[in-house]
Scaffold this motif. Structure first.
Motif, PDB file in Angstrom:
ATOM      1  N   GLY A 158       0.798  -1.218   0.000  1.00 52.66           N
ATOM      2  CA  GLY A 158       0.000   0.000   0.000  1.00 52.66           C
ATOM      3  C   GLY A 158       0.837   1.277   0.000  1.00 52.66           C
ATOM      4  N   HIS A 159       2.076   1.152   0.490  1.00 55.56           N
ATOM      5  CA  HIS A 159       2.943   2.338   0.568  1.00 55.56           C
ATOM      6  C   HIS A 159       4.102   2.254  -0.414  1.00 55.56           C
ATOM      7  CE1 HIS A 159       0.712   2.524   4.375  1.00 55.56           C
ATOM      8  NE2 HIS A 159       0.871   3.824   4.264  1.00 55.56           N
ATOM      9  N   ARG A 160       3.906   1.558  -1.518  1.00 50.10           N
ATOM     10  CA  ARG A 160       4.985   1.387  -2.495  1.00 50.10           C
ATOM     11  C   ARG A 160       5.531   2.704  -3.014  1.00 50.10           C
ATOM     12  NH1 ARG A 160       2.982  -3.722  -5.880  1.00 50.10           N
ATOM     13  NH2 ARG A 160       1.068  -2.564  -5.503  1.00 50.10           N
ATOM     14  N   ARG A 161       4.660   3.708  -3.063  1.00 50.85           N
ATOM     15  CA  ARG A 161       5.143   4.996  -3.603  1.00 50.85           C
ATOM     16  C   ARG A 161       6.201   5.636  -2.715  1.00 50.85           C
ATOM     17  NH1 ARG A 161       0.026   8.043  -6.271  1.00 50.85           N
ATOM     18  NH2 ARG A 161      -0.461   6.414  -7.769  1.00 50.85           N
ATOM     19  N   GLY A 171      -7.533   5.373   6.770  1.00 48.42           N
ATOM     20  CA  GLY A 171      -6.619   6.275   6.068  1.00 48.42           C
ATOM     21  C   GLY A 171      -5.254   5.685   5.810  1.00 48.42           C
ATOM     22  N   VAL A 172      -4.920   4.570   6.456  1.00 45.18           N
ATOM     23  CA  VAL A 172      -3.625   3.928   6.197  1.00 45.18           C
ATOM     24  C   VAL A 172      -3.767   3.077   4.938  1.00 45.18           C
ATOM     25  CG1 VAL A 172      -1.959   2.231   7.043  1.00 45.18           C
ATOM     26  CG2 VAL A 172      -2.909   3.944   8.596  1.00 45.18           C
ATOM     27  N   ARG A 173      -2.882   3.309   3.979  1.00 46.87           N
ATOM     28  CA  ARG A 173      -2.987   2.588   2.710  1.00 46.87           C
ATOM     29  C   ARG A 173      -2.685   1.115   2.904  1.00 46.87           C
ATOM     30  NH1 ARG A 173      -2.859   5.947  -1.740  1.00 46.87           N
ATOM     31  NH2 ARG A 173      -2.581   8.127  -1.163  1.00 46.87           N
ATOM     32  N   PHE A 174      -3.460   0.285   2.251  1.00 48.09           N
ATOM     33  CA  PHE A 174      -3.329  -1.161   2.400  1.00 48.09           C
ATOM     34  C   PHE A 174      -3.715  -1.800   1.075  1.00 48.09           C
ATOM     35  CE2 PHE A 174      -4.612  -5.425   3.530  1.00 48.09           C
ATOM     36  CZ  PHE A 174      -3.740  -5.780   4.533  1.00 48.09           C
ATOM     37  N   SER A 175      -2.861  -2.692   0.590  1.00 52.86           N
ATOM     38  CA  SER A 175      -3.160  -3.382  -0.661  1.00 52.86           C
ATOM     39  C   SER A 175      -2.889  -4.866  -0.450  1.00 52.86           C
ATOM     40  CB  SER A 175      -2.293  -2.801  -1.777  1.00 52.86           C
ATOM     41  OG  SER A 175      -2.339  -3.646  -2.901  1.00 52.86           O
ATOM     42  N   SER A 176      -3.935  -5.655  -0.419  1.00 52.32           N
ATOM     43  CA  SER A 176      -3.812  -7.066  -0.025  1.00 52.32           C
ATOM     44  C   SER A 176      -2.760  -7.819  -0.835  1.00 52.32           C
ATOM     45  CB  SER A 176      -5.163  -7.764  -0.168  1.00 52.32           C
ATOM     46  OG  SER A 176      -5.009  -9.151   0.088  1.00 52.32           O
ATOM     47  N   ALA A 177      -1.938  -8.580  -0.130  1.00 44.26           N
ATOM     48  CA  ALA A 177      -0.907  -9.384  -0.786  1.00 44.26           C
ATOM     49  C   ALA A 177      -1.510 -10.611  -1.433  1.00 44.26           C
ATOM     50  CB  ALA A 177       0.150  -9.805   0.233  1.00 44.26           C
ATOM     51  N   LEU A 178      -2.706 -10.984  -1.015  1.00 46.12           N
ATOM     52  CA  LEU A 178      -3.382 -12.135  -1.607  1.00 46.12           C
ATOM     53  C   LEU A 178      -4.507 -11.623  -2.498  1.00 46.12           C
ATOM     54  CD1 LEU A 178      -3.659 -14.549   1.447  1.00 46.12           C
ATOM     55  CD2 LEU A 178      -2.266 -14.854  -0.607  1.00 46.12           C
ATOM     56  N   PRO A 179      -4.924 -12.440  -3.451  1.00 42.01           N
ATOM     57  CA  PRO A 179      -6.084 -12.028  -4.248  1.00 42.01           C
ATOM     58  C   PRO A 179      -7.251 -11.779  -3.302  1.00 42.01           C
ATOM     59  CG  PRO A 179      -5.071 -14.044  -5.129  1.00 42.01           C
ATOM     60  CD  PRO A 179      -4.435 -13.777  -3.810  1.00 42.01           C
ATOM     61  N   ALA A 180      -7.867 -10.617  -3.390  1.00 44.57           N
ATOM     62  CA  ALA A 180      -8.888 -10.245  -2.416  1.00 44.57           C
ATOM     63  C   ALA A 180     -10.260 -10.745  -2.836  1.00 44.57           C
ATOM     64  CB  ALA A 180      -8.912  -8.737  -2.252  1.00 44.57           C
TER      65      ALA A 180
END
Lengths: 466, 466
Positions: free
Chosen positions: B83-86, B210-219
Motif C-alpha cells: 500500500g505504501h509502495r510509492r 486512512g492507512v494505505r493497504f493493498s492485499s498481498a493475496l487475491p482479495a
C-alpha cells in the motif's frame, strides 16, 4: 425453518460438534511444543490428517490444513504456479471455477502471468478435449473443479486429467468432497470442511508427492511448510471426524436427496411460468438444483422466500454485498436474473420440499405482479414506431432485469421477422438478452452502438422476432 | 499437571468455550448470504467486531479477522508495504520480532525490497531513538512488537511511534493484547486470540482509517477486502467474548501473576548454579520469565520437567521440529543454551510455583550430572598443550552446548591472561561463546579460521581467561 443453502455452508454435523468439544479439552495446546499437552494435540492432529488423507485418497504427508477453501485455492494455485515456474507461467482454468480461482488468476495475470479461461457449454460443463487444447508449452498449471458450486454440474475431471500429460492439475473438490469419491488424476486437491458439515475454519490442500510447490506466503515449519500459522487442531479434528461420518452415509443419503432434487427439477417448470432449470440434467451433484425465473430479481425472490420460511441462495447476486451477476451463469449463456439455487442439507425431508413447491409459485407471482407483465399473452400487432426498421426500447440508466422485461413486454408489437433494439448501459444485458432470446425462440442479432438508434450512450442489443 | 506455557497458547477461557458453543448454534451460516440464518451470523460477527475494536481502541471498520497471529502479521506487513509502495520499499523491524515478521522480511528482501533489522540491548529492548534512526526516505513500514514473546520485555512503542513521523507503524500486540492496553501510535495492529484464552483459528488485523493497504493475496469481499475466505464466525464470537472477559480482570490477575514471576526471578538464581535470568527486570510482561541454565540443552530440561509434571517452553529450540537457536536470545547476546521460558496462565497458584521451584534444581542437576562438570571448582593450573600460544579445544562436528561445555571444563588449564581457541562448526557457538564470556567475566577475543589452529574446517573462537 427449512435451510436449503447447504452449498454455501452445511449445518454442523453432530459428529463434528462432538469431536470439536472433545478436542477443545484434549487438543488445545500447541502441537509443535514438547510437553505432554502438546504431544496430545500433535497426536490428534496426526490422526485427523490420516483420516482426511484416507477418505480423499491421499497420503497423510500430502495433506495440509488451511483456514478455508478459499485459502486452499489461493495457496494451492499460487504455490503450484511458483513451483512450476521453469515450465512457464501459463494458467488454464474453466470459466466456471470458484471466484477464488478467478481472483487468483487475475492477480497472476496482473503480475505478468498468462491465463486461459476455457468456456463451458450451456450446462456449465467443459469439454475435456477443449480443455486440453488450451494447453501451451508454457502451461504451468491447470485448474478444474469436480462440480460446480452454483449449478451442480459435474466436470469430466478424470477424462480431462488423462489428456493433460505432465501438466499438473489442481482439482477443487469443495462441493463434492463430502459426497462423492475424489476423481482420479489430481496433482493438487482442495476442499472445505464447512461444506461437508465440518466446522468453519478448516480447508484442505493436498499436494501429491513429487509435485513441485513453492509457498506464495512466507513459510514457517507448520503444515509441511505449505500453510503458515498456528493450526486449529480442535476444528481439524472435528472436520476429519465429520468427513468420515458423512462419507460413510453418503451413498444412501445422496440417493434420497437426488429424488427430492428430481422432484424439484420436474415440478418447478410446471408450477411457475417462464422458468428455466439450469445445470446438467444427469451429470450433477445429487443435492443441488438451480433455476432462473424470468423477469424478476433474484434478491427479491430470496427475500420473499426467506419471509415464507425458506433459506435459499441466488447466483444473481451471490452475496449480500456484491451485485455483479454470477460469472458461472454468464459463462453458461443462461439468464442471470431471477436465479435461485436450492441445495439440500443431509436430512431434508419430502415434506419440506413439498412445502417449498407449494410456496414458490405464489412467491414468484407476487414478485412479478407489480411489473404488469402478462406472461400468457403475446401482444397482438406491430407498433407504429420503428423508424430505423426496428422498434427502439430505451432502457438506458435502468438496471437489469428492466431491459429484458421491456423486451418481453414489447416484442409482440413488431411483426414476426421484425426487429427490436434494446438500448442499455447495464453490462448484465449483454448476457441476459441473448439468453432470453434462446429461451423464448427469438433470434439474437448482435449489438451495435446505441447512438445508431438514437441513444445518448450505451449499447443497442438487436433481437429479431421469430 | 501445571501448564506454564501460556505464551505458546493459553488454555481456553470458560467464557470462550461458552460463547463458542452458543455461536455454533446461532452463527454457523454464511454471514454474506441474505436469509435469516445468514443475517443472524452477520449480526454476531458485527457484534464481535465491535467488541474487539472497543477493547483494542479501534473503530469496528478498522478491524478484520484472520486465521492466526501469523496470518495477521504476514497480511499486515505485506499489505502495508504494498500500500505504501510509492514511498519506497524499505522495511524496518526490531531484531526480536516474531519469526513470522522475520520470514516475511526475508521474502520481501528476496523479492527486491530492503530491510533493516534494529538491534536490541541485552534485555531485548530497542532504543526508540536508534529505531527511528534506521528510517530512510524510502521507508514504507516499521514493525515493532508490544512485548517480546520469548523474554517478555516490553518495547517502547509509544515513544518510538512519536519519532516515526508519517511512516506507518505495525504493532504486534500478540503477547500483550489480553493483558495490557494497546500502546498508542499504531497504524496497523495485530493480535492472536489463542494467546488470550480465545480459541485457535482467530487472528486480529486492524488497519487505521486512512492507512494505505493493498492485499498481498487475491482479495474477495470478505473482511473489508483485507482477508480472503469464509470467516469463522463461532470462533470469532468466542474470541471477542473472552477478550472482553480477560481484559476486565486483567489488572488484578496480572498483579497476582507478577508476584509469582518475581518469586521465580528471585529464587531461581539462588537455587540453581550457573543460571542467567534474561529479559528486562521491570519493563516486562507480568506472567512470563525466561532463564538460561549453562552447560545444558534446553530440550533435555523440557523433557525432564515434563516428566516431573511441568509444561514449559524453551527458546533454545523453540519448536519440536526446529533446532535452530532462538533469534531473540541471539540478538540479545545472551546464552541460547539451556533456555527455559515459564509463562503462567491465569489462575496459576502459589503452590504450583512452589512445586516448580522445588523440582527445578534437581532436574537441572540431573541433566548436568553426566557432563562431569564441577561448577563450583575452577581448574587449578595451565595445561601444557597450547602450541600456538593458545589451548586448542577441537569440538568440530559436535553440536552446542558441547563447545561451551568444553570451554568451561578447560579454561582453568590456562593461566589468567592465557588464551583458549575453541574450534567449532556449529553456528550457535558464534553467539554462545561470547555470551558465556560476558557472563563468566572472561574476554572474548574474536574469531579466526579454524585452520590457523590446526582445524580441518570451521571457526576458531578465541577466549582470554580473566
Amino acid at each position: 425453518m427449512p435451510y436449503f443453502d447447504a452449498a454455501s455452508t452445511a449445518p454442523l454435523h453432530p459428529v463434528a460438534r462432538q469431536a470439536l468439544l472433545a478436542a477443545l479439552d484434549e487438543g488445545w495446546a500447541d502441537p509443535a511444543r514438547l510437553h505432554r499437552s502438546a504431544r496430545q494435540a500433535r497426536m490428534l492432529l496426526d490422526a485427523a490428517r490420516e483420516t482426511v488423507a484416507e477418505v480423499l485418497g491421499a497420503r497423510a504427508d500430502e495433506v495440509s490444513f488451511t483456514a478455508s477453501g478459499t485459502q486452499s485455492l489461493q495457496l494451492g494455485v499460487l504455490g503450484a504456479l511458483r513451483g512450476h515456474r521453469r515450465r512457464g507461467s501459463h494458467l488454464v482454468h474453466s470459466a466456471v471455477e470458484h471466484s477464488a480461482v478467478l481472483h487468483t488468476a487475475e492477480r497472476w495475470e496482473a503480475d505478468g502471468g498468462a491465463v486461459t479461461s476455457v468456456p463451458v457449454d450451456r450446462h456449465g460443463r467443459v469439454s475435456a478435449g477443449e480443455f486440453a487444447a488450451a494447453l501451451r508449452p508454457d502451461t504451468a498449471l491447470a485448474v478444474l473443479q469436480s462440480a460446480n458450486h452454483e449449478v451442480g454440474t459435474l466436470q469430466p475431471v478424470a477424462e480431462t486429467a488423462a489428456l493433460l500429460g505432465d501438466v499438473p492439475l489442481l482439482v477443487d473438490a469443495a462441493q463434492s468432497a463430502g459426497r462423492l469419491p475424489v476423481p482420479a488424476g489430481w496433482s493438487l486437491l482442495t476442499a472445505s470442511a464447512h461444506k461437508w458439515g465440518g466446522p468453519a475454519g478448516v480447508g484442505v490442500l493436498a499436494v501429491r508427492k513429487g509435485v513441485r510447490f513453492s509457498s506464495a506466503l512466507p513459510a514457517d515449519d507448520r503444515e509441511g511448510g505449505r500453510v503458515p500459522g498456528f493450526p486449529n487442531v480442535p476444528a481439524i479434528v472435528a472436520a476429519a471426524a465429520s468427513l468420515r461420518a458423512v462419507r460413510a452415509g453418503a451413498e444412501a443419503e445422496d440417493a434420497r436427496l437426488r429424488e427430492l432434487v428430481d422432484l424439484i427439477r420436474h415440478r418447478v417448470p410446471r408450477l411457475v411460468p417462464a422458468v428455466e432449470v439450469v445445470g446438467h440434467p444427469e451429470q450433477r451433484l445429487p443435492h443441488l438444483v438451480t433455476f432462473s425465473c424470468l423477469y424478476v430479481d433474484g434478491e427479491a425472490l430470496l427475500t420473499e422466500l426467506d419471509r415464507a420460511g425458506f433459506a435459499v441462495s441466488s447466483g444473481s447476486s451471490c452475496t449480500s454485498s456484491t451485485l455483479t451477476p454470477s460469472h458461472v451463469l454468464a459463462a453458461m449463456g443462461v439468464l442471470t436474473e431471477g436465479n435461485l439455487r436450492v441445495s439440500l442439507p443431509a436430512g431434508t425431508t419430502r415434506a419440506e420440499v413439498d412445502a417449498f413447491l407449494d410456496v414458490l409459485p405464489r412467491v414468484v407471482a407476487d414478485v412479478r405482479a407489480p411489473l404488469g407483465l402478462d406472461l400468457a399473452l403475446p401482444a397482438d400487432g406491430p407498433a407504429d414506431d420503428h423508424p430505423a426498421g426496428a422498434l427502439v426500447l430505451d432502457t438506458l440508466g435502468r438496471r437489469c432485469p428492466i431491459p429484458v422485461i421491456e423486451l418481453a413486454k414489447h416484442i409482440g408489437e413488431v411483426a414476426p421477422g421484425g426487429r427490436v433494439a434494446v438500448l442499455s448501459d447495464d453490462e448484465a444485458a449483454r448476457h441476459d438478452i441473448p439468453a432470453w432470446c434462446e429461451m423464448c425462440g427469438h433470434t439474437y442479432a448482435g449489438e451495435a452502438p446505441a447512438a445508431e438508434y438514437g441513444g445518448s450512450h450505451g449499447t443497442a442489443y438487436l433481437v429479431q422476432r421469430s
